[in-house]
Design a protein around this motif. Sequence first.
Motif, PDB file in Angstrom:
ATOM      1  N   LYS A  13       0.827  -1.199   0.000  1.00 56.95           N
ATOM      2  CA  LYS A  13       0.000   0.000   0.000  1.00 56.95           C
ATOM      3  C   LYS A  13       0.866   1.255   0.000  1.00 56.95           C
ATOM      4  O   LYS A  13       1.945   1.276   0.605  1.00 56.95           O
ATOM      5  CB  LYS A  13      -0.921   0.012   1.227  1.00 56.95           C
ATOM      6  CG  LYS A  13      -1.868  -1.180   1.317  1.00 56.95           C
ATOM      7  CD  LYS A  13      -2.855  -1.196   0.159  1.00 56.95           C
ATOM      8  CE  LYS A  13      -3.801  -2.383   0.265  1.00 56.95           C
ATOM      9  NZ  LYS A  13      -4.723  -2.455  -0.899  1.00 56.95           N
ATOM     10  N   SER A  51       1.925   5.015   1.112  1.00 53.22           N
ATOM     11  CA  SER A  51       1.878   5.702   2.403  1.00 53.22           C
ATOM     12  C   SER A  51       1.008   6.949   2.317  1.00 53.22           C
ATOM     13  O   SER A  51       0.710   7.445   1.221  1.00 53.22           O
ATOM     14  CB  SER A  51       3.293   6.096   2.833  1.00 53.22           C
ATOM     15  OG  SER A  51       3.798   7.115   1.970  1.00 53.22           O
ATOM     16  N   GLU A  52       0.633   7.462   3.479  1.00 53.96           N
ATOM     17  CA  GLU A  52      -0.147   8.701   3.519  1.00 53.96           C
ATOM     18  C   GLU A  52       0.642   9.849   2.907  1.00 53.96           C
ATOM     19  O   GLU A  52       0.078  10.726   2.253  1.00 53.96           O
ATOM     20  CB  GLU A  52      -0.532   9.034   4.961  1.00 53.96           C
ATOM     21  CG  GLU A  52      -1.573   8.101   5.554  1.00 53.96           C
ATOM     22  CD  GLU A  52      -2.024   8.531   6.941  1.00 53.96           C
ATOM     23  OE1 GLU A  52      -1.667   9.657   7.358  1.00 53.96           O
ATOM     24  OE2 GLU A  52      -2.739   7.746   7.594  1.00 53.96           O
ATOM     25  N   GLU A  53       1.966   9.849   3.111  1.00 53.57           N
ATOM     26  CA  GLU A  53       2.805  10.903   2.533  1.00 53.57           C
ATOM     27  C   GLU A  53       2.780  10.838   1.010  1.00 53.57           C
ATOM     28  O   GLU A  53       2.679  11.878   0.334  1.00 53.57           O
ATOM     29  CB  GLU A  53       4.252  10.770   3.019  1.00 53.57           C
ATOM     30  CG  GLU A  53       5.163  11.866   2.448  1.00 53.57           C
ATOM     31  CD  GLU A  53       6.625  11.641   2.738  1.00 53.57           C
ATOM     32  OE1 GLU A  53       7.431  12.498   2.348  1.00 53.57           O
ATOM     33  OE2 GLU A  53       6.979  10.595   3.326  1.00 53.57           O
ATOM     34  N   ILE A  58       0.383   9.609  -0.911  1.00 53.70           N
ATOM     35  CA  ILE A  58      -0.932  10.048  -1.375  1.00 53.70           C
ATOM     36  C   ILE A  58      -1.064  11.559  -1.240  1.00 53.70           C
ATOM     37  O   ILE A  58      -1.630  12.232  -2.114  1.00 53.70           O
ATOM     38  CB  ILE A  58      -2.047   9.320  -0.595  1.00 53.70           C
ATOM     39  CG1 ILE A  58      -2.041   7.828  -0.922  1.00 53.70           C
ATOM     40  CG2 ILE A  58      -3.410   9.929  -0.919  1.00 53.70           C
ATOM     41  CD1 ILE A  58      -2.251   7.503  -2.401  1.00 53.70           C
ATOM     42  N   SER A  59      -0.526  12.113  -0.179  1.00 56.92           N
ATOM     43  CA  SER A  59      -0.578  13.564   0.032  1.00 56.92           C
ATOM     44  C   SER A  59       0.156  14.295  -1.096  1.00 56.92           C
ATOM     45  O   SER A  59      -0.323  15.321  -1.593  1.00 56.92           O
ATOM     46  CB  SER A  59       0.037  13.915   1.385  1.00 56.92           C
ATOM     47  OG  SER A  59       0.042  15.314   1.590  1.00 56.92           O
ATOM     48  N   GLU A  95     -10.172   4.193  -1.582  1.00 60.57           N
ATOM     49  CA  GLU A  95      -9.370   3.305  -0.744  1.00 60.57           C
ATOM     50  C   GLU A  95     -10.176   2.072  -0.330  1.00 60.57           C
ATOM     51  O   GLU A  95      -9.612   1.014  -0.078  1.00 60.57           O
ATOM     52  CB  GLU A  95      -8.895   4.038   0.511  1.00 60.57           C
ATOM     53  CG  GLU A  95      -7.998   5.241   0.230  1.00 60.57           C
ATOM     54  CD  GLU A  95      -7.562   5.942   1.507  1.00 60.57           C
ATOM     55  OE1 GLU A  95      -8.000   5.495   2.606  1.00 60.57           O
ATOM     56  OE2 GLU A  95      -6.789   6.900   1.424  1.00 60.57           O
ATOM     57  N   HIS A 114      -4.552   2.236  -4.467  1.00 64.83           N
ATOM     58  CA  HIS A 114      -5.586   3.272  -4.507  1.00 64.83           C
ATOM     59  C   HIS A 114      -6.082   3.458  -5.940  1.00 64.83           C
ATOM     60  O   HIS A 114      -5.359   3.162  -6.901  1.00 64.83           O
ATOM     61  CB  HIS A 114      -5.043   4.620  -4.022  1.00 64.83           C
ATOM     62  CG  HIS A 114      -4.735   4.685  -2.560  1.00 64.83           C
ATOM     63  ND1 HIS A 114      -3.716   3.968  -1.972  1.00 64.83           N
ATOM     64  CD2 HIS A 114      -5.315   5.409  -1.556  1.00 64.83           C
ATOM     65  CE1 HIS A 114      -3.663   4.236  -0.678  1.00 64.83           C
ATOM     66  NE2 HIS A 114      -4.629   5.102  -0.403  1.00 64.83           N
TER      67      HIS A 114
END
Length: 216
Positions: free
Chosen positions: A27, A29-31, A33-34, A58, A81
């Motif tokens: 997956k 990371s949030e970083e 995707i940001s 998601e 995603h």
Amino acid sequence: MQIQRNMDVIDALNWRYAVKKFDASKKLSEEQISRVKEALQLTPTSMGLQLMKFVMVESESIKKKITPIAYNQPQIEDASHLIIMCRKTDVKPEDIDTFIETAAKTNEMEVSNQAMVDYDKSLRVSLSIPEEQQKVWMDNQVYIALGNLMTVCAVEGIDACPMEGFNRKKLNEDLGFTDQNLDAVVIFALGYRSEEDYRLKFKKVRRPMDDLFETI
């Protein structure tokens, strides 16, 4: 080979390809995707209007719902995603109102400033075109964002696959886009390539430079 983030852009573009099989166990990371979201926000569009919305998927249950609509392509569920890249169904006067208000505020100006008044008038004249022509124009804006997104993902070392193969009308209806005056243009799958992807054994094929370019 996994590319390192922020590599030379040409190296990154040579590395990227349209992934056909993602590693479902990995997956983003949030970083990551940001950064993708920020890049899309910065995408240039005609007149700066950005008459689009990017729906981040998601949820595994929603991916499963999309799969048959996208003709059972495995990327839908295997990707980390999905980004459903939508445009507005038509240009409304309030879209221009909101843009002018935001532009004025960002530049610390009043909406009544002559520069803003002139810009507002220019936008309304430019967009006073038939609805079908508006739709083609807005589709093209999404493809500008798509091109930017593919390059950014390559530089960031994120694998991706843009997908046009889906029932556009059914996706709009089933995900509630029609009620939101949105129209899905492209599904963008992103994540990590699988080592089992058959495309890995193929080299990138492009037309020769002297065939592709002409100087006049």
